[in-house]
Design a protein around this motif. Structure first.
Motif, mmCIF file in Angstrom:
data_model
loop_
_atom_site.group_PDB
_atom_site.id
_atom_site.type_symbol
_atom_site.label_atom_id
_atom_site.label_comp_id
_atom_site.label_asym_id
_atom_site.label_seq_id
_atom_site.Cartn_x
_atom_site.Cartn_y
_atom_site.Cartn_z
ATOM 1 N N ILE A 275 1.295 8.156 -7.081
ATOM 2 C CA ILE A 275 -0.072 8.613 -8.221
ATOM 3 C C ILE A 275 -1.144 7.441 -6.854
ATOM 4 O O ILE A 275 -1.976 7.831 -6.765
ATOM 5 C CB ILE A 275 -0.074 7.573 -9.761
ATOM 6 N N ASP A 276 -0.415 6.585 -6.648
ATOM 7 C CA ASP A 276 -1.118 5.281 -6.014
ATOM 8 C C ASP A 276 -2.046 5.844 -4.405
ATOM 9 O O ASP A 276 -2.680 6.029 -4.189
ATOM 10 C CB ASP A 276 -0.792 3.824 -5.487
ATOM 11 N N ASN A 277 -0.904 7.186 -3.855
ATOM 12 C CA ASN A 277 -1.261 7.838 -2.810
ATOM 13 C C ASN A 277 -2.033 8.725 -3.693
ATOM 14 O O ASN A 277 -2.898 8.915 -2.015
ATOM 15 C CB ASN A 277 0.185 7.650 -2.769
ATOM 16 N N ASN A 278 -2.122 9.407 -4.204
ATOM 17 C CA ASN A 278 -3.279 10.202 -4.413
ATOM 18 C C ASN A 278 -4.446 9.804 -4.827
ATOM 19 O O ASN A 278 -5.914 10.031 -3.993
ATOM 20 C CB ASN A 278 -3.595 10.963 -5.732
ATOM 21 N N ASN B 249 1.173 -1.105 0.035
ATOM 22 C CA ASN B 249 -0.357 0.003 0.169
ATOM 23 C C ASN B 249 1.150 1.344 0.243
ATOM 24 O O ASN B 249 1.815 1.235 0.688
ATOM 25 C CB ASN B 249 -0.754 -0.057 1.631
ATOM 26 N N ALA B 250 0.987 2.366 -0.824
ATOM 27 C CA ALA B 250 1.809 3.508 -0.832
ATOM 28 C C ALA B 250 1.299 4.255 -0.067
ATOM 29 O O ALA B 250 2.313 4.678 0.627
ATOM 30 C CB ALA B 250 0.956 3.804 -1.977
ATOM 31 N N LYS B 251 0.578 4.050 0.597
ATOM 32 C CA LYS B 251 0.836 4.569 2.353
ATOM 33 C C LYS B 251 1.222 4.218 3.088
ATOM 34 O O LYS B 251 2.465 4.956 4.310
ATOM 35 C CB LYS B 251 -0.723 4.663 3.064
ATOM 36 N N GLU B 252 1.189 2.931 3.768
ATOM 37 C CA GLU B 252 2.353 2.314 4.456
ATOM 38 C C GLU B 252 3.920 2.251 4.119
ATOM 39 O O GLU B 252 4.509 3.589 4.487
ATOM 40 C CB GLU B 252 2.161 0.794 4.519
ATOM 41 N N ILE B 253 4.201 3.124 2.199
ATOM 42 C CA ILE B 253 5.337 2.690 1.776
ATOM 43 C C ILE B 253 5.736 4.382 2.348
ATOM 44 O O ILE B 253 7.033 4.796 2.914
ATOM 45 C CB ILE B 253 5.059 2.779 0.313
ATOM 46 N N THR B 254 5.238 5.151 2.929
ATOM 47 C CA THR B 254 5.444 6.477 3.178
ATOM 48 C C THR B 254 5.529 6.707 4.347
ATOM 49 O O THR B 254 6.831 7.766 4.491
ATOM 50 C CB THR B 254 4.385 7.483 2.877
ATOM 51 N N GLU B 255 4.574 6.168 4.869
ATOM 52 C CA GLU B 255 4.916 6.162 6.947
ATOM 53 C C GLU B 255 6.409 5.469 6.734
ATOM 54 O O GLU B 255 7.396 5.792 7.641
ATOM 55 C CB GLU B 255 3.666 5.318 7.230
ATOM 56 N N GLU B 256 6.464 4.310 5.950
ATOM 57 C CA GLU B 256 8.185 4.002 5.879
ATOM 58 C C GLU B 256 9.214 4.615 5.714
ATOM 59 O O GLU B 256 10.017 5.169 6.713
ATOM 60 C CB GLU B 256 7.485 2.715 5.393
ATOM 61 N N ARG B 257 8.891 5.409 5.012
ATOM 62 C CA ARG B 257 10.273 6.279 4.098
ATOM 63 C C ARG B 257 10.241 7.332 5.488
ATOM 64 O O ARG B 257 11.213 8.149 5.747
ATOM 65 C CB ARG B 257 9.941 6.839 2.730
ATOM 66 N N ILE C 68 -3.629 6.850 -16.111
ATOM 67 C CA ILE C 68 -1.962 7.667 -16.198
ATOM 68 C C ILE C 68 -1.251 6.322 -15.685
ATOM 69 O O ILE C 68 0.145 6.488 -16.534
ATOM 70 C CB ILE C 68 -2.396 8.596 -15.027
ATOM 71 N N THR C 69 -1.508 5.760 -14.802
ATOM 72 C CA THR C 69 0.533 4.490 -14.735
ATOM 73 C C THR C 69 0.651 4.305 -16.113
ATOM 74 O O THR C 69 1.589 3.807 -16.026
ATOM 75 C CB THR C 69 -0.469 3.805 -13.134
ATOM 76 N N GLU C 70 -0.906 3.204 -16.753
ATOM 77 C CA GLU C 70 -0.738 2.837 -17.769
ATOM 78 C C GLU C 70 0.120 3.683 -18.567
ATOM 79 O O GLU C 70 1.417 3.146 -19.736
ATOM 80 C CB GLU C 70 -1.834 2.526 -18.231
ATOM 81 N N THR C 71 -0.023 4.782 -18.513
ATOM 82 C CA THR C 71 0.706 5.783 -19.633
ATOM 83 C C THR C 71 1.917 6.135 -19.667
ATOM 84 O O THR C 71 2.760 5.728 -20.098
ATOM 85 C CB THR C 71 -0.176 6.806 -19.724
ATOM 86 N N LEU C 72 2.078 6.182 -18.304
ATOM 87 C CA LEU C 72 3.131 6.121 -17.589
ATOM 88 C C LEU C 72 4.299 5.082 -17.679
ATOM 89 O O LEU C 72 5.263 5.471 -18.163
ATOM 90 C CB LEU C 72 3.300 6.687 -15.936
ATOM 91 N N MET C 73 3.970 4.507 -17.545
ATOM 92 C CA MET C 73 4.253 3.080 -18.013
ATOM 93 C C MET C 73 5.344 2.609 -19.142
ATOM 94 O O MET C 73 6.169 1.955 -19.384
ATOM 95 C CB MET C 73 4.300 2.312 -17.111
ATOM 96 N N THR C 74 4.248 3.416 -19.950
ATOM 97 C CA THR C 74 4.834 3.404 -20.972
ATOM 98 C C THR C 74 6.049 4.833 -22.214
ATOM 99 O O THR C 74 6.740 4.459 -23.161
ATOM 100 C CB THR C 74 3.579 2.789 -21.946
ATOM 101 N N LEU D 99 -7.418 10.850 -6.960
ATOM 102 C CA LEU D 99 -8.055 10.132 -8.192
ATOM 103 C C LEU D 99 -8.651 9.420 -7.864
ATOM 104 O O LEU D 99 -8.483 8.528 -6.757
ATOM 105 C CB LEU D 99 -6.141 9.749 -8.946
ATOM 106 N N SER D 100 -9.538 8.989 -9.034
ATOM 107 C CA SER D 100 -10.337 7.805 -9.249
ATOM 108 C C SER D 100 -9.297 6.254 -9.336
ATOM 109 O O SER D 100 -8.282 7.291 -9.941
ATOM 110 C CB SER D 100 -11.277 8.189 -9.990
ATOM 111 N N ALA D 101 -10.218 4.908 -9.031
ATOM 112 C CA ALA D 101 -8.727 4.272 -9.684
ATOM 113 C C ALA D 101 -9.212 4.332 -10.883
ATOM 114 O O ALA D 101 -7.372 3.723 -11.527
ATOM 115 C CB ALA D 101 -10.130 3.158 -9.017
ATOM 116 N N ASP D 102 -9.795 4.201 -11.815
ATOM 117 C CA ASP D 102 -9.765 4.396 -13.534
ATOM 118 C C ASP D 102 -8.568 5.988 -13.903
ATOM 119 O O ASP D 102 -7.901 5.760 -14.864
ATOM 120 C CB ASP D 102 -11.066 4.598 -13.690
#
Length: 225
Positions: free
Chosen positions: A133-136, A24-32, A150-156, A142-145
């Motif tokens: 983006i996941d954190n947003n 979960n992105a939120k957990e990663i943020t807390e870890e950092r 955006i993520t799909e476009t980012l990764m290409t 951001l909505s899941a869709d």
């Protein structure tokens, strides 16, 4: 023993960061944030011993720095200090990337190594911005869709991100002479985190516009950076 426990915990947290896609992105943020807090308190007091050990290992493998450059220990120390800096959202203040290359002369090897490092940097930017983006999504910005598109476009968009990267900082630069007299150069570069986010956003916008996706017009508000 206290030092060993600290670095064991630090390493575990870093390894957790490497599995960002499964967390979960939120957990990663807390870890950092926890890593950053510990780094401020103890890393500065321990880093000399750590960097000396790493520098000793590299020197044993034949790595040296050019005349007039910072000693390898100082270069590594600066690298560690930059790597453990995050903003309030848990996004790195500097994106880091490494690369090595071999050529008949130093300049050619360095040029290729730097180019490879920039390509690697683009991959790191993709990973970090994807987590943002996941954190947003978690923060309902951001909505899941929208995030998925955006993520799909980012990764290409790696090549576009690479082209958008501006001036990088060479944090570590060393070389060794191989048995055949060729030079092997190793570089570690850093890129400003805010500039990295802008490079990613610009790349995504260009790709969305090509598709005629209306998300391109809303990107600034959607991403929040």
């Amino acid at each position: 023993m206290k030092t060993l426990k600290f670095f064991s915990l630090l390493i575990c947290m870093i390894l957790c960061g490497l599995t960002a896609n499964a967390q979960n992105a939120k957990e990663i943020t807390e870890e950092r944030k926890a890593v950053q807090k510990m780094a401020k308190q103890e890393l500065s007091a321990r880093v000399d011993k750590t960097t000396k050990k790493e520098a000793k290992r590299l020197k044993k493998e034949g790595w040296v720095v050019s005349p007039g450059a910072l000693p390898l220990e100082k270069q590594l120390q600066r690298s560690y200090e930059m790597e453990y800096q995050y903003d309030d959202l848990g996004f790195p203040k500097f994106i880091m990337a490494n690369a090595q290359s071999i050529a008949e002369n130093y300049d050619a090897a360095k040029t290729v190594a730097t180019s490879l490092a920039i390509t690697n940097l683009a991959g790191q930017i993709q990973t970090e911005v994807s987590a943002l983006i996941d954190n947003n999504v978690d923060n309902k910005q951001l909505s899941a869709d929208e995030a998925a598109s955006i993520t799909e476009t980012l990764m290409t968009s790696k090549s576009f991100i690479t082209q958008s990267i501006g001036r990088t900082i060479t944090v570590v630069e060393c070389y060794r002479v191989l048995q055949n007299k060729n030079r092997e150069v190793m570089v570690r570069i850093a890129y400003n985190g805010d500039m990295a986010k802008q490079a990613a956003k610009q790349a995504v916008r260009e790709e969305l516009e090509k598709k005629g996706d209306k998300l391109a017009e809303q990107l600034d508000n959607l991403l929040g950076f």
